[in-house]
Design a protein around this motif. Structure first.
Motif, mmCIF file in Angstrom:
data_model
loop_
_atom_site.group_PDB
_atom_site.id
_atom_site.type_symbol
_atom_site.label_atom_id
_atom_site.label_comp_id
_atom_site.label_asym_id
_atom_site.label_seq_id
_atom_site.Cartn_x
_atom_site.Cartn_y
_atom_site.Cartn_z
ATOM 1 N N GLN A 1 0.549 -1.224 0.032
ATOM 2 C CA GLN A 1 0.254 -0.411 0.270
ATOM 3 C C GLN A 1 0.762 1.426 -0.329
ATOM 4 O O GLN A 1 0.773 2.560 -0.510
ATOM 5 C CB GLN A 1 -0.912 0.315 1.259
ATOM 6 C CG GLN A 1 -1.764 0.806 1.147
ATOM 7 C CD GLN A 1 -2.950 1.142 -0.094
ATOM 8 O OE1 GLN A 1 -3.446 0.026 -0.588
ATOM 9 N NE2 GLN A 1 -3.057 1.681 -0.712
ATOM 10 N N ASN B 1 0.856 4.452 -3.151
ATOM 11 C CA ASN B 1 0.623 5.870 -2.344
ATOM 12 C C ASN B 1 1.682 6.169 -3.247
ATOM 13 O O ASN B 1 1.310 7.328 -3.776
ATOM 14 C CB ASN B 1 0.242 5.981 -0.924
ATOM 15 C CG ASN B 1 -0.770 5.010 -0.830
ATOM 16 O OD1 ASN B 1 -2.070 4.792 -1.693
ATOM 17 N ND2 ASN B 1 -0.757 5.376 0.694
ATOM 18 N N PHE C 1 0.112 8.983 -5.870
ATOM 19 C CA PHE C 1 0.142 10.339 -4.848
ATOM 20 C C PHE C 1 1.314 11.174 -6.328
ATOM 21 O O PHE C 1 -0.082 12.202 -6.952
ATOM 22 C CB PHE C 1 0.147 10.649 -4.477
ATOM 23 C CG PHE C 1 -0.410 10.613 -3.098
ATOM 24 C CD1 PHE C 1 -1.966 10.167 -3.241
ATOM 25 C CD2 PHE C 1 -0.696 9.792 -2.389
ATOM 26 C CE1 PHE C 1 -2.966 9.178 -2.748
ATOM 27 C CE2 PHE C 1 -1.851 8.964 -1.518
ATOM 28 C CZ PHE C 1 -2.508 9.027 -1.646
#
Length: 165
Positions: free
Chosen positions: A31, A35, A39
């Protein structure tokens, strides 16, 4: 540094991830990688539009590339890749191959992005030069001053391109 994330083949494999030549197994690490890739891609306007592509910036690079293996219901899987200019080529190649991706295809997409970026740089330089020349022609009474402003505009267009990415 290189990070890769890709959707799994089935419902049991939500996301898969690799970092610097190693496959990650821990859900929290997977995870985190997702991210850390997603992002910055979103922040830089690098969004999926159903095609393989790369965006090469000054310090960081992004890529969408198809995985050769489809998921269990036949859908194409798309890998997201993030790497920096300090990355060792052998580590990039190792990580890409470990993720089951085609390294030659990776290089081809990078070359296409470099060519596109070079073309955009030339375009911005020409636009800057023309704008500077026009301003110079309107604002001054001599051709030499107009040409000087044209050259200054080209330089500014080139600098703007470098700042932009």
């Amino acid at each position: 540094m290189i990070k890769i994330t890709i959707q799994g083949k089935n419902h049991d494999q939500d996301q898969l991830a690799w970092e610097n030549g190693k496959e990650l197994k821990n859900k929290d690490e997977i995870q985190r990688i997702y991210n850390e890739i997603s992002f910055p891609m979103n922040k830089n306007g690098f969004l999926w539009d159903d095609r393989e592509k790369a965006k090469l910036l000054r310090n960081i690079n992004f890529m969408f590339i198809y995985h050769p293996e489809k998921d269990d219901i036949g859908r194409t899987r798309v890998a997201k890749i993030l790497w920096d200019y300090k990355s060792d080529q052998s580590e990039i190649q190792k990580t890409i191959k470990l993720a089951g991706l085609d390294y030659e295809r990776f290089l081809r997409i990078c070359d296409e992005a470099k060519a596109k970026k070079s073309k955009q740089n030339k375009k911005n330089t020409i636009i800057g030069g023309v704008v500077g020349l026009l301003v110079g022609a309107i604002a001054t009474d001599t051709a030499i001053k107009a040409i000087a402003l044209g050259v200054a505009g080209a330089i500014i267009g080139n600098i703007a391109t470098k700042i932009k990415g």
